[in-house]
Motif scaffolding. Sequence first.
Motif, short mmCIF file in Angstrom:
data_model
loop_
_atom_site.label_atom_id
_atom_site.label_comp_id
_atom_site.label_asym_id
_atom_site.label_seq_id
_atom_site.Cartn_x
_atom_site.Cartn_y
_atom_site.Cartn_z
N PHE A 60 33.07 -26.92 59.52
CA PHE A 60 33.04 -27.47 58.17
C PHE A 60 32.25 -26.60 57.19
N ALA B 162 32.57 -23.49 55.84
CA ALA B 162 33.21 -22.74 54.76
C ALA B 162 33.79 -23.66 53.68
N ASP B 163 34.36 -24.77 54.08
CA ASP B 163 34.99 -25.70 53.14
C ASP B 163 34.70 -27.13 53.60
N PRO B 164 33.48 -27.63 53.34
CA PRO B 164 33.08 -28.93 53.89
C PRO B 164 34.01 -30.07 53.53
N GLY C 248 37.20 -29.97 52.10
CA GLY C 248 38.59 -29.74 52.47
C GLY C 248 38.83 -29.90 53.96
N THR C 249 37.91 -29.38 54.78
CA THR C 249 38.07 -29.49 56.22
C THR C 249 37.92 -30.94 56.68
N GLU D 231 41.12 -32.75 55.81
CA GLU D 231 42.21 -32.39 56.70
C GLU D 231 42.02 -33.03 58.07
#
Length: 516
Positions: free
Chosen positions: A399, A401-403, A405-406, A409
Amino acid sequence: MSTAARYDAVVVGGGHNGLVAAAYLARAGWSVLVLERRDVLGGAAVSQQVFPGVDVRLSAYSYLVSLLPDRIVTDLGLPLDLRDRAVASWTPLRRDGRHRSLLVERDEGPATAASFRALTGSDAELAGWQRFYGRLSTLAEDLAPTLTEPLPGEAELAGRLRDPGIWHDLRERPLADVVGDHLTDDDVRGIALTDGLIGTFADVHAADGLAGRCFLYHLVGNGTGRWRVPVGGMGAVSGAIATAARAAGATLLTGATVTALETRADGVTVHWTDADGVAHAADAGHLVGGAAPAVLDDLLGAPAGPRPSGSQLKVNMVLRRLPGLRSGDDPHRVFSGTVHVDESASAIDAAYAKAAAGQLPDVVPFEVYCHSLTDPSITGGTGLHTLTLFGLHTPAELFAADPVGTREEAVRRVVAQFDDHLTEPLADCLAIDAEGRPCLQAASPLDVEAALAMPGGHIFHGDLSWPVATDPAQAGTWGVATSHPRVVAASSGGTVRGGAVSGLGGFAAAQHLLGR
């Protein structure tokens, strides 16, 4: 700054372990001050109204009780109502294009036998299951009493076990091999393996003991290993302990952020700021570290160790109704236990390989619980239901790099996986809050870290330890010593026998100090 007061002990961190330590020390006549950063006590053991306008008290972080010893409940006079679930687990499956399921009752009656037989075609897998968990039950009965005693040495503990072989295997062999000695079905093996992966990113085929330690702590609670639902939610547990501490004379402060610790040969000075930013200080003969070990080390100026890494996706939901099941099972029965989704042994392996490569698993193994079926009080007569989802093999690093967004998803994937077993989309069953939003709240390890000051979002504060003195010099101690004689650990990861909502860390810290 206010004038420094004097206490026998100051407890840093008002989670359940810090509160247990405070209650025991105060009952022994010690003057005790507890400092909690948040505006509520209890740490991860809290009940919260998560969704605006929805009168439901969710156990937002931790959710079930197993390891809390009856001795602590009795000693502190805790008025807890911990309820068993009639169903231990239920697993929806797709085999040969058909929706099937596996039911394991709490007492494994005829319905369990019939379910195993229908799924596997014989009674052999059930026999293996009963042999395996029978051995684990014997280990739990023998090991549980030692958790509230000074640490036994390895030889001493082995001499107290009726089946030292299972203890040896869990410590020395990969968990997958130990499970495979007893079970052959891919789905059944996976159900067993999940207890070694709750909040722990581990390879079940490795002989490093990481999954074995997690597995052990999930199976030994109170000599039965039963996971029970606390009436009133987890906040009722920490609230009862806080009440006991106050009644014994302890002072409990919230909104108190500890900023520095000064250690001396004769004690410790603790500095903190209150919710208004006013600085305070207190002197103490001893400091009890209820905060995560990494947080305590930072306050003491100790070198930073390896950063912990939690591994869970937590999704809290409130539902208008329980969804129907494609298998035809009654959701009001089976959702009262632990629902295993995509947790076969092969699915666990695939998810681990993907996460170890730095990618979110295509299929996230997860578990679901509906606590309102066992404890309707948490929904306050609204007719709503709670649903808690706990995903495995989702380490914190995924998580970074993109907390957001990940996390989104990951939620999309687990909802889609769940929907495959439902007769209607889960989204259609969600309640709507006062702001018009679906009642679904998700937390990655990074979210847990931000909310609870648990580095890496690790729910155990770090890797668990075997509940035995692996160093002969540790035998006969309580396993709470730190580098400073006036500072003792009480947290989950800072003590030898921490982990889950057990109070064992706080109990051990208090026994260590009182024994001095």
